[in-house]
Design an enzyme around this catalytic site. Structure first.
Site, PDB file in Angstrom:
ATOM      1  N   ARG A 231       0.836  -1.221   0.000  1.00  0.00           N
ATOM      2  CA  ARG A 231       0.000   0.000   0.000  1.00  0.00           C
ATOM      3  C   ARG A 231       0.865   1.264   0.000  1.00  0.00           C
ATOM      4  NH1 ARG A 231      -4.623   0.452   4.183  1.00  0.00           N
ATOM      5  NH2 ARG A 231      -2.973  -0.197   5.608  1.00  0.00           N
TER       6      ARG A 231
ATOM      7  N   ARG B 261       2.497   4.023   5.052  1.00  0.00           N
ATOM      8  CA  ARG B 261       2.059   4.343   6.420  1.00  0.00           C
ATOM      9  C   ARG B 261       3.004   3.736   7.451  1.00  0.00           C
ATOM     10  NH1 ARG B 261      -4.314   2.993   6.631  1.00  0.00           N
ATOM     11  NH2 ARG B 261      -3.648   1.985   8.552  1.00  0.00           N
TER      12      ARG B 261
HETATM   13  P1  AP5 Z   1      -7.315  -0.380   1.945  1.00  0.00           P
HETATM   14  O1  AP5 Z   1      -8.558  -0.015   1.214  1.00  0.00           O
HETATM   15  O2  AP5 Z   1      -6.378   0.720   2.337  1.00  0.00           O
HETATM   16  O3  AP5 Z   1      -7.668  -1.333   3.185  1.00  0.00           O
HETATM   17  P2  AP5 Z   1      -8.349  -1.021   4.578  1.00  0.00           P
HETATM   18  O4  AP5 Z   1      -9.230  -2.166   4.909  1.00  0.00           O
HETATM   19  O5  AP5 Z   1      -8.951   0.346   4.567  1.00  0.00           O
HETATM   20  O6  AP5 Z   1      -7.034  -1.113   5.471  1.00  0.00           O
HETATM   21  P3  AP5 Z   1      -6.531  -0.280   6.711  1.00  0.00           P
HETATM   22  O7  AP5 Z   1      -5.150  -0.825   6.985  1.00  0.00           O
HETATM   23  O8  AP5 Z   1      -6.638   1.199   6.478  1.00  0.00           O
HETATM   24  O9  AP5 Z   1      -7.472  -0.727   7.804  1.00  0.00           O
HETATM   25  P4  AP5 Z   1      -7.211  -0.662   9.291  1.00  0.00           P
HETATM   26  O10 AP5 Z   1      -8.524  -1.092   9.779  1.00  0.00           O
HETATM   27  O11 AP5 Z   1      -6.049  -1.387   9.827  1.00  0.00           O
HETATM   28  O12 AP5 Z   1      -6.715   0.839   9.485  1.00  0.00           O
HETATM   29  P5  AP5 Z   1      -7.454   2.143   9.979  1.00  0.00           P
HETATM   30  O13 AP5 Z   1      -6.949   3.244   9.163  1.00  0.00           O
HETATM   31  O14 AP5 Z   1      -8.922   1.937  10.117  1.00  0.00           O
HETATM   32  O15 AP5 Z   1      -6.532  -1.438   1.018  1.00  0.00           O
HETATM   33  C1  AP5 Z   1      -5.281  -1.962   1.411  1.00  0.00           C
HETATM   34  C2  AP5 Z   1      -4.365  -2.089   0.164  1.00  0.00           C
HETATM   35  O16 AP5 Z   1      -4.906  -3.061  -0.727  1.00  0.00           O
HETATM   36  C3  AP5 Z   1      -4.233  -0.794  -0.654  1.00  0.00           C
HETATM   37  O17 AP5 Z   1      -2.948  -0.707  -1.151  1.00  0.00           O
HETATM   38  C4  AP5 Z   1      -5.239  -0.974  -1.801  1.00  0.00           C
HETATM   39  O18 AP5 Z   1      -4.841  -0.280  -2.953  1.00  0.00           O
HETATM   40  C5  AP5 Z   1      -5.217  -2.489  -2.006  1.00  0.00           C
HETATM   41  N1  AP5 Z   1      -6.521  -3.050  -2.372  1.00  0.00           N
HETATM   42  C6  AP5 Z   1      -7.717  -2.717  -1.797  1.00  0.00           C
HETATM   43  N2  AP5 Z   1      -8.702  -3.451  -2.357  1.00  0.00           N
HETATM   44  C7  AP5 Z   1      -8.104  -4.256  -3.295  1.00  0.00           C
HETATM   45  C8  AP5 Z   1      -8.604  -5.242  -4.183  1.00  0.00           C
HETATM   46  N3  AP5 Z   1      -9.915  -5.543  -4.233  1.00  0.00           N
HETATM   47  N4  AP5 Z   1      -7.726  -5.885  -4.979  1.00  0.00           N
HETATM   48  C9  AP5 Z   1      -6.407  -5.586  -4.940  1.00  0.00           C
HETATM   49  N5  AP5 Z   1      -5.868  -4.668  -4.108  1.00  0.00           N
HETATM   50  C10 AP5 Z   1      -6.713  -4.005  -3.295  1.00  0.00           C
HETATM   51  O19 AP5 Z   1      -6.882   2.227  11.490  1.00  0.00           O
HETATM   52  C11 AP5 Z   1      -5.536   2.521  11.748  1.00  0.00           C
HETATM   53  C12 AP5 Z   1      -5.323   2.544  13.259  1.00  0.00           C
HETATM   54  O20 AP5 Z   1      -6.128   3.571  13.858  1.00  0.00           O
HETATM   55  C13 AP5 Z   1      -5.720   1.252  14.017  1.00  0.00           C
HETATM   56  O21 AP5 Z   1      -4.689   0.310  14.027  1.00  0.00           O
HETATM   57  C14 AP5 Z   1      -6.039   1.812  15.410  1.00  0.00           C
HETATM   58  O22 AP5 Z   1      -4.851   2.076  16.127  1.00  0.00           O
HETATM   59  C15 AP5 Z   1      -6.690   3.157  15.107  1.00  0.00           C
HETATM   60  N6  AP5 Z   1      -8.168   3.062  14.974  1.00  0.00           N
HETATM   61  C16 AP5 Z   1      -8.901   3.346  13.860  1.00  0.00           C
HETATM   62  N7  AP5 Z   1     -10.219   3.165  14.097  1.00  0.00           N
HETATM   63  C17 AP5 Z   1     -10.320   2.772  15.401  1.00  0.00           C
HETATM   64  C18 AP5 Z   1     -11.413   2.404  16.218  1.00  0.00           C
HETATM   65  N8  AP5 Z   1     -12.689   2.387  15.750  1.00  0.00           N
HETATM   66  N9  AP5 Z   1     -11.163   2.018  17.507  1.00  0.00           N
HETATM   67  C19 AP5 Z   1      -9.901   2.026  17.986  1.00  0.00           C
HETATM   68  N10 AP5 Z   1      -8.798   2.356  17.254  1.00  0.00           N
HETATM   69  C20 AP5 Z   1      -9.013   2.717  15.963  1.00  0.00           C
END
Ligand code: AP5
Length: 213
Positions: free
Chosen positions: A127, A160
């Site tokens: 990513r 990231r």
């Molecule tokens: P992408 O779409 O970026 O995936 P994602 O599911 O959004 O992944 P994240 O890593 O952002 O999810 P996350 O839940 O860990 O992080 P978040 O930001 O919420 O796709 C990933 C990659 O694959 C990309 O390169 C994309 O191009 C590729 N791709 C996508 N779809 C594809 C497909 N169909 N085919 C091929 N390639 C594809 O959270 C980050 C941090 O914030 C957490 O660890 C935590 O510390 C905190 N946090 C956030 N929300 C909360 C909460 N509600 N409670 C507590 N802590 C929280």
């Protein structure tokens, strides 16, 4: 008010799908991860508190998350909401139900994005994100036209901090321990829909849009 949730492991494609569904079906996309990263970048008290949890791949405390979400809903008001990466614990899910109930609303649909773990690790490690506009790419699956440069705004692409291997493994562990229980929670409510998210973003988004009617 209408509410849908994208539930799935880190890297399952929640953010990528959310962008497509938002553009076609006009949902307000609420990503707690994006909100936290913006707070960290701006150096707000919330950002300072959240940073160490995010860098370790741990969940940010529920109270911090609920404050962010409630502020966002109060600002945007009635509408169609698509939550991405929220809720992530039983407590958040219960609190969301309470917040929605006060507005006479409920969770309408939860899409569980099904992707095998080896595919997930490959997605996260490749990513790249635009520093300026936040657009998401993948070095092999969804590459930009020019390496390292955002197609949309010309901004620099970066990896990231929490996408390094050790943190990714912990994030997956945290998902299994603290978030996967929500599958059962929403299944019992009859709102869970399982989606095969190992296909292309377009095919997966089209399947979701069809279910949304
Ligand atoms: P992408 O779409 O970026 O995936 P994602 O599911 O959004 O992944 P994240 O890593 O952002 O999810 P996350 O839940 O860990 O992080 P978040 O930001 O919420 O796709 C990933 C990659 O694959 C990309 O390169 C994309 O191009 C590729 N791709 C996508 N779809 C594809 C497909 N169909 N085919 C091929 N390639 C594809 O959270 C980050 C941090 O914030 C957490 O660890 C935590 O510390 C905190 N946090 C956030 N929300 C909360 C909460 N509600 N409670 C507590 N802590 C929280």
């Amino acid at each position: 008010m209408q509410t849908i949730i994208l539930l799935g492991a880190p890297g399952a494609g929640k953010g990528t799908l959310a962008e497509r569904v938002r553009d076609v079906a006009h949902y307000t996309h609420v990503s707690t991860g994006d909100m936290l990263r913006a707070a960290v970048k701006a150096g707000t008290p919330t950002g300072l508190e959240a940073k160490r949890y995010m860098e370790a791949g741990e969940l940010v405390p529920d109270a911090v998350i609920m404050r962010l979400v409630e502020e966002r809903l109060a600002r945007d008001g009635d509408g169609k909401y698509m939550f991405d990466g929220f809720p992530r614990t039983d407590a958040q899910a219960v609190m969301l139900d309470e917040v929605l109930a006060r507005a006479g609303a409920k969770v309408d649909k939860v899409f569980l994005l099904d992707v095998p773990q080896d595919v997930i690790v490959g997605r996260i490690s490749g990513r790249r994100v635009c520093r300026k506009c936040g657009a998401v790419y993948h070095v092999a699956n969804i590459p930009p036209k020019v390496e390292g440069v955002c197609d949309q705004c010309g901004g620099e692409l970066y990896q990231r901090a929490d996408d390094c291997e050790a943190t990714v493994l912990n994030r997956l562990e945290v998902y299994n321990r603290q978030t996967a229980g929500l599958i059962d929670f929403y299944n019992k409510k009859g709102v869970l829909v399982r989606i095969d998210a190992s296909a292309s973003p377009k095919a997966t988004a089209d399947a979701m849009l069809e279910l949304l009617g």
